[in-house]
Scaffold this motif. Sequence first.
Motif, short mmCIF file in Angstrom:
data_model
loop_
_atom_site.label_atom_id
_atom_site.label_comp_id
_atom_site.label_asym_id
_atom_site.label_seq_id
_atom_site.Cartn_x
_atom_site.Cartn_y
_atom_site.Cartn_z
N GLY A 1 0.82 -1.22 0.00
CA GLY A 1 0.00 0.00 0.00
C GLY A 1 0.86 1.26 0.00
N HIS A 2 1.93 1.23 0.78
CA HIS A 2 2.82 2.39 0.88
C HIS A 2 3.48 2.69 -0.47
CE1 HIS A 2 5.18 5.32 3.03
NE2 HIS A 2 6.33 4.75 2.74
N PHE A 3 3.83 1.62 -1.19
CA PHE A 3 4.41 1.78 -2.52
C PHE A 3 3.41 2.50 -3.45
CE2 PHE A 3 4.74 0.23 -6.88
CZ PHE A 3 6.06 0.51 -7.19
N PHE A 4 2.16 2.04 -3.45
CA PHE A 4 1.14 2.69 -4.27
C PHE A 4 0.91 4.14 -3.83
CE2 PHE A 4 -0.36 -1.68 -5.32
CZ PHE A 4 -0.26 -1.56 -6.69
N TYR A 5 0.91 4.35 -2.52
CA TYR A 5 0.69 5.70 -1.98
C TYR A 5 1.77 6.67 -2.46
CZ TYR A 5 -0.14 9.40 1.44
OH TYR A 5 -0.40 10.61 2.05
N GLN A 6 3.02 6.21 -2.43
CA GLN A 6 4.14 7.07 -2.86
C GLN A 6 4.06 7.43 -4.34
OE1 GLN A 6 7.31 4.56 -1.33
NE2 GLN A 6 7.93 6.19 0.06
N HIS A 7 3.40 6.55 -5.11
CA HIS A 7 3.21 6.82 -6.55
C HIS A 7 1.82 7.40 -6.83
CE1 HIS A 7 6.72 4.25 -6.43
NE2 HIS A 7 7.05 4.75 -7.61
N HIS A 8 1.15 7.87 -5.79
CA HIS A 8 -0.12 8.58 -5.90
C HIS A 8 -1.28 7.73 -6.43
CE1 HIS A 8 2.23 12.11 -4.98
NE2 HIS A 8 3.07 11.79 -5.94
N PHE A 9 -1.19 6.40 -6.30
CA PHE A 9 -2.34 5.56 -6.60
C PHE A 9 -3.11 5.34 -5.30
CE2 PHE A 9 0.60 4.30 -10.03
CZ PHE A 9 -0.23 4.53 -11.12
N TYR A 10 -3.87 6.36 -4.89
CA TYR A 10 -4.46 6.34 -3.55
C TYR A 10 -5.51 5.25 -3.38
CZ TYR A 10 -1.96 10.70 -3.12
OH TYR A 10 -0.97 11.63 -3.09
N PHE A 11 -6.23 4.96 -4.46
CA PHE A 11 -7.26 3.93 -4.34
C PHE A 11 -6.63 2.57 -4.03
CE2 PHE A 11 -10.07 0.63 -5.86
CZ PHE A 11 -11.28 1.01 -5.31
N PHE A 12 -5.58 2.21 -4.76
CA PHE A 12 -4.93 0.92 -4.53
C PHE A 12 -4.20 0.90 -3.19
CE2 PHE A 12 -5.62 0.82 -9.08
CZ PHE A 12 -6.19 -0.43 -9.20
N ALA A 13 -3.65 2.06 -2.83
CA ALA A 13 -3.00 2.16 -1.52
C ALA A 13 -3.98 1.80 -0.43
CB ALA A 13 -2.46 3.58 -1.32
N ARG A 14 -5.17 2.39 -0.48
CA ARG A 14 -6.17 2.12 0.55
C ARG A 14 -6.73 0.71 0.44
NH1 ARG A 14 -9.44 4.75 4.39
NH2 ARG A 14 -8.34 6.71 4.12
N LEU A 15 -6.81 0.21 -0.80
CA LEU A 15 -7.30 -1.16 -1.01
C LEU A 15 -6.45 -2.16 -0.22
CD1 LEU A 15 -9.43 -2.67 -2.83
CD2 LEU A 15 -7.55 -3.09 -4.39
N PHE A 16 -5.13 -2.04 -0.32
CA PHE A 16 -4.26 -2.97 0.41
C PHE A 16 -4.32 -2.71 1.91
CE2 PHE A 16 -2.66 -3.92 -3.74
CZ PHE A 16 -2.36 -5.26 -3.63
N SER A 17 -4.41 -1.44 2.28
CA SER A 17 -4.53 -1.10 3.70
C SER A 17 -5.79 -1.75 4.30
CB SER A 17 -4.58 0.42 3.83
OG SER A 17 -5.03 0.82 5.09
N GLU A 18 -6.91 -1.63 3.59
CA GLU A 18 -8.17 -2.21 4.06
C GLU A 18 -8.12 -3.73 4.06
OE1 GLU A 18 -10.29 0.23 5.82
OE2 GLU A 18 -11.44 -1.52 5.20
N PHE A 19 -7.46 -4.28 3.04
CA PHE A 19 -7.31 -5.74 2.94
C PHE A 19 -6.60 -6.26 4.19
CE2 PHE A 19 -5.12 -9.57 1.50
CZ PHE A 19 -6.12 -10.24 0.81
N GLY A 20 -5.50 -5.58 4.54
CA GLY A 20 -4.76 -5.98 5.74
C GLY A 20 -5.58 -5.79 6.99
#
Lengths: 164, 164, 164
Positions: C40-59
């Motif tokens: 999620g952090h990797f996606f967040y750093q590349h500004h893919f906020y939806f996928f960042a949160r997707l992995f965060s919520e998954f966890g």
Amino acid sequence: MISFFKNLYKTIAKNDPAIHSKWEVILYPFFKVYICYKIGHFFYQHHFYFFARLFSEFGKRRTGIEIHPGATIGKNFFIDHGVGVVIGETTIIGDNVTLYHGVTLGGTGKEKGKRHPTIENNVMIGTGATILGNICIGKNVKVGASAIVLKDVPSNTTVVGIYH
Amino acid sequence: MISFFKNLYKTIAKNDPAIHSKWEVILYPFFKVYICYKIGHFFYQHHFYFFARLFSEFGKRRTGIEIHPGATIGKNFFIDHGVGVVIGETTIIGDNVTLYHGVTLGGTGKEKGKRHPTIENNVMIGTGATILGNICIGKNVKVGASAIVLKDVPSNTTVVGIYH
Amino acid sequence: MISFFKNLYKTIAKNDPAIHSKWEVILYPFFKVYICYKIGHFFYQHHFYFFARLFSEFGKRRTGIEIHPGATIGKNFFIDHGVGVVIGETTIIGDNVTLYHGVTLGGTGKEKGKRHPTIENNVMIGTGATILGNICIGKNVKVGASAIVLKDVPSNTTVVGIYH
């Protein structure tokens, strides 16, 4: 139906400064649990208690938020994060109420019938606060993090620590 | 086997005033986690630690209740709601004990061997209470919501706030 | 990649006295949520906020631990048990930090930008502690169970109760 989702989106977007994009809303635990609550509440009102609890539990397993399907909830209700929230069967919640994670709106085990709190409009309840018994939290009250509230709180006040 | 489920049903029905129908019991988080604990505990006693933890984690993912498979638990044990409960490996729990959600029966990190609490019969532990270390909570004790208990509690008393 | 898992294993094995076998590590909630956070952090750093949160919520759904993908986390970080942990978007965590379940590193709702705590090296935060606002917890600090911290804590101290 569309207006239901629109309102839900507006409530979440207004309350969370960490939101970056519109579609993130469907990932919010509150989004999921509120839909489950609405379905469960419908079954509860028609006395299908098994199905009411089925949806309540379904929502809880996915979010850690336990809203009893018998609870009454007003407009623009929002729960942030939400793991550990428990809302009892006879709780009544007004409009524009915000809860954080770990909040308990529960019973003391000594009362029967209406045994959970009544929360009036525009109340904010902080992380981990515990509100027990058939008491009334007045309008515009703020309850601090980890506060324990065991008696009525007058409107327009802020409560911290143990209030009994 | 049937008597196991019958007892479990009786314990839940006795403890929760919000229950409306018999079959709701299978939706209770405690019902699920207790069965997982029983299986995990069996593996633990036979030193299959991986499978013991597998069942413990399986139950926890579904309920938010973490009972270490090594814990010893008496009759008529009940956990209401349950999200956030943590029960450590060397905890010993007597008969007729009731916990609410958010209760921790944990260690201080300073002890080895028996490092979690012993809870005697007929104890009630309120929402969010934290009990740490190899201490003994006596018979008929009531621990208030969000209390922190760090030393032995004599029988027939009620504990609130920080007790150390 | 292998060294990532090796380090994760070492951190968990060092911190939990209840671990009995090597493979148990993959059952630890922290193991799962930390991998989700990293993706999620990797996606967040590349500004893919939806996928960042997707992995965060998954966890979070699997563990009850909510780490915002925007948080910055140092080496040898460990969360024990973990249900109810919330770590906010602008939190900064140093090396060798250990959290227990129910810990909140959150905002007060009054600040913008950097609105969550900074935790320095070798800090230990006990069960259910709540740390709110853009404050700094110094090196080697211990925060007691259920403590509420609302202002900076100097290095090498221990905090209990309400600290504001």
